[in-house]
Design a protein around this motif. Structure first.
Motif, mmCIF file in Angstrom:
data_model
loop_
_atom_site.group_PDB
_atom_site.id
_atom_site.type_symbol
_atom_site.label_atom_id
_atom_site.label_comp_id
_atom_site.label_asym_id
_atom_site.label_seq_id
_atom_site.Cartn_x
_atom_site.Cartn_y
_atom_site.Cartn_z
ATOM 1 N N GLN B 11 0.872 -1.172 0.000
ATOM 2 C CA GLN B 11 0.000 0.000 0.000
ATOM 3 C C GLN B 11 0.917 1.233 0.000
ATOM 4 O O GLN B 11 1.864 1.288 0.799
ATOM 5 C CB GLN B 11 -0.857 -0.023 1.270
ATOM 6 C CG GLN B 11 -2.009 0.946 1.278
ATOM 7 C CD GLN B 11 -2.835 0.812 2.550
ATOM 8 O OE1 GLN B 11 -2.298 0.569 3.625
ATOM 9 N NE2 GLN B 11 -4.142 0.996 2.432
ATOM 10 N N ARG B 28 -3.880 9.509 0.476
ATOM 11 C CA ARG B 28 -4.494 8.521 -0.439
ATOM 12 C C ARG B 28 -3.570 7.305 -0.465
ATOM 13 O O ARG B 28 -2.416 7.400 -0.870
ATOM 14 C CB ARG B 28 -4.608 9.129 -1.840
ATOM 15 C CG ARG B 28 -5.063 8.157 -2.913
ATOM 16 C CD ARG B 28 -4.835 8.722 -4.307
ATOM 17 N NE ARG B 28 -3.418 8.841 -4.635
ATOM 18 C CZ ARG B 28 -2.946 9.331 -5.770
ATOM 19 N NH1 ARG B 28 -3.770 9.761 -6.698
ATOM 20 N NH2 ARG B 28 -1.635 9.393 -5.993
ATOM 21 N N HIS B 46 -7.077 -0.463 -5.469
ATOM 22 C CA HIS B 46 -7.819 -0.388 -4.207
ATOM 23 C C HIS B 46 -7.303 0.848 -3.487
ATOM 24 O O HIS B 46 -6.113 0.962 -3.205
ATOM 25 C CB HIS B 46 -7.579 -1.638 -3.369
ATOM 26 C CG HIS B 46 -8.288 -1.633 -2.055
ATOM 27 N ND1 HIS B 46 -7.774 -1.019 -0.924
ATOM 28 C CD2 HIS B 46 -9.489 -2.151 -1.681
ATOM 29 C CE1 HIS B 46 -8.633 -1.180 0.072
ATOM 30 N NE2 HIS B 46 -9.676 -1.858 -0.356
ATOM 31 N N VAL B 48 -7.690 3.725 -0.371
ATOM 32 C CA VAL B 48 -8.218 4.212 0.909
ATOM 33 C C VAL B 48 -7.935 5.707 0.972
ATOM 34 O O VAL B 48 -6.794 6.140 0.770
ATOM 35 C CB VAL B 48 -7.554 3.499 2.100
ATOM 36 C CG1 VAL B 48 -7.992 4.132 3.420
ATOM 37 C CG2 VAL B 48 -7.886 2.009 2.082
ATOM 38 N N ASP B 111 -12.235 6.887 7.400
ATOM 39 C CA ASP B 111 -11.675 6.401 6.142
ATOM 40 C C ASP B 111 -12.792 5.945 5.201
ATOM 41 O O ASP B 111 -13.854 5.491 5.640
ATOM 42 C CB ASP B 111 -10.766 5.185 6.385
ATOM 43 C CG ASP B 111 -9.487 5.546 7.122
ATOM 44 O OD1 ASP B 111 -9.320 6.722 7.507
ATOM 45 O OD2 ASP B 111 -8.668 4.629 7.326
ATOM 46 N N CYS B 112 -12.524 6.041 3.919
ATOM 47 C CA CYS B 112 -13.371 5.370 2.938
ATOM 48 C C CYS B 112 -12.462 4.546 2.040
ATOM 49 O O CYS B 112 -11.254 4.772 1.975
ATOM 50 C CB CYS B 112 -14.208 6.354 2.123
ATOM 51 S SG CYS B 112 -13.269 7.349 0.951
ATOM 52 N N ALA B 113 -13.068 3.552 1.383
ATOM 53 C CA ALA B 113 -12.308 2.700 0.456
ATOM 54 C C ALA B 113 -13.119 2.496 -0.801
ATOM 55 O O ALA B 113 -14.347 2.365 -0.755
ATOM 56 C CB ALA B 113 -11.977 1.357 1.101
#
Lengths: 147, 147
Positions: B11, B28, B46, B48, B111-113
């Protein structure tokens, strides 16, 4: 705005499978998001599987990468290599040319939904469990006889 | 098995933006799923977004279709055309060549993903809000001067 309005998109359980292989996907309800949203680079299918339904017959593609992400509910991913449960948020990738047939089966008592990504396959698809092949843009028996 | 093991994938918050445009995407965090999973037909990120982070500077591509699906949390999709909230399960499509810059901004406290799909763009990308363009495989000022 580019937000997808699922409810406004046609949902179909059509299949190109010969009748003897179609029952497994009779309760598979598909929306083709790409054309409706103006996308051409890759295909996006929003798929709802009713209890007992499969995403397809178990198959693999010579020349099409595939990717799925579960949105809700759960389904079992079946391959020669084994079985694994996919729940909301789980993802799986199927590289082209990997000769292990796969499909998802909803073995639960509730609907599940997932997105499937791919491109239009030009090459063959192989169905290890049944007398079916996809070649030259059509389904046939494994020996090439048409249905 | 083809199930994606997110935790095993690198990540990163790296960006190719010039420093003056990089702060918006500092929180990000991206995993590139395609190469890790053996897929080449399309790209899958992907992403986050920590609170306050943006998915990118607002931009549009001449030659790359893009598609996003929210997995968790929420983000605001911003375009010239307006703002719309995307929650888990919501999707949006950005056809190539549509000249309305877009990005997602996490304006929430959590957080959002999301997943973002596309292909490697060969043509230009346009950034309506800032003095930036993407052309010939590199970032420059709008008048072509390199940073």
């Amino acid at each position: 705005m580019p937000k997808i309005d699922l409810a406004a998109m046609e949902q179909t359980n059509r299949t190109g499978y010969p009748p003897q292989f179609a029952a497994a996907v009779a309760d598979r309800w598909v929306r083709r998001l790409g054309p409706a949203a103006g996308l051409a680079d890759f295909g996006i299918s929003h798929v709802v599987l009713k209890p007992g339904a499969a995403s397809s017959q178990r198959h693999w593609h010579e020349d099409e990468d595939e990717f799925v992400v579960m949105l809700s509910g759960e389904a079992v991913l079946v391959e020669e290599a084994g079985r694994v449960l996919l729940k909301a948020g789980d993802m799986a990738a199927f590289p082209k040319g990997h000769p292990d047939g796969h499909h998802l089966v909803n073995e639960s008592g509730s609907d599940c939904a997932f997105l499937a990504f791919g491109r239009v396959p030009m090459g063959d698809a192989h169905y290890p469990d049944i007398d079916l092949r996809w070649s030259g843009g059509t389904y046939s028996h494994k020996d090439g006889r048409l249905f």
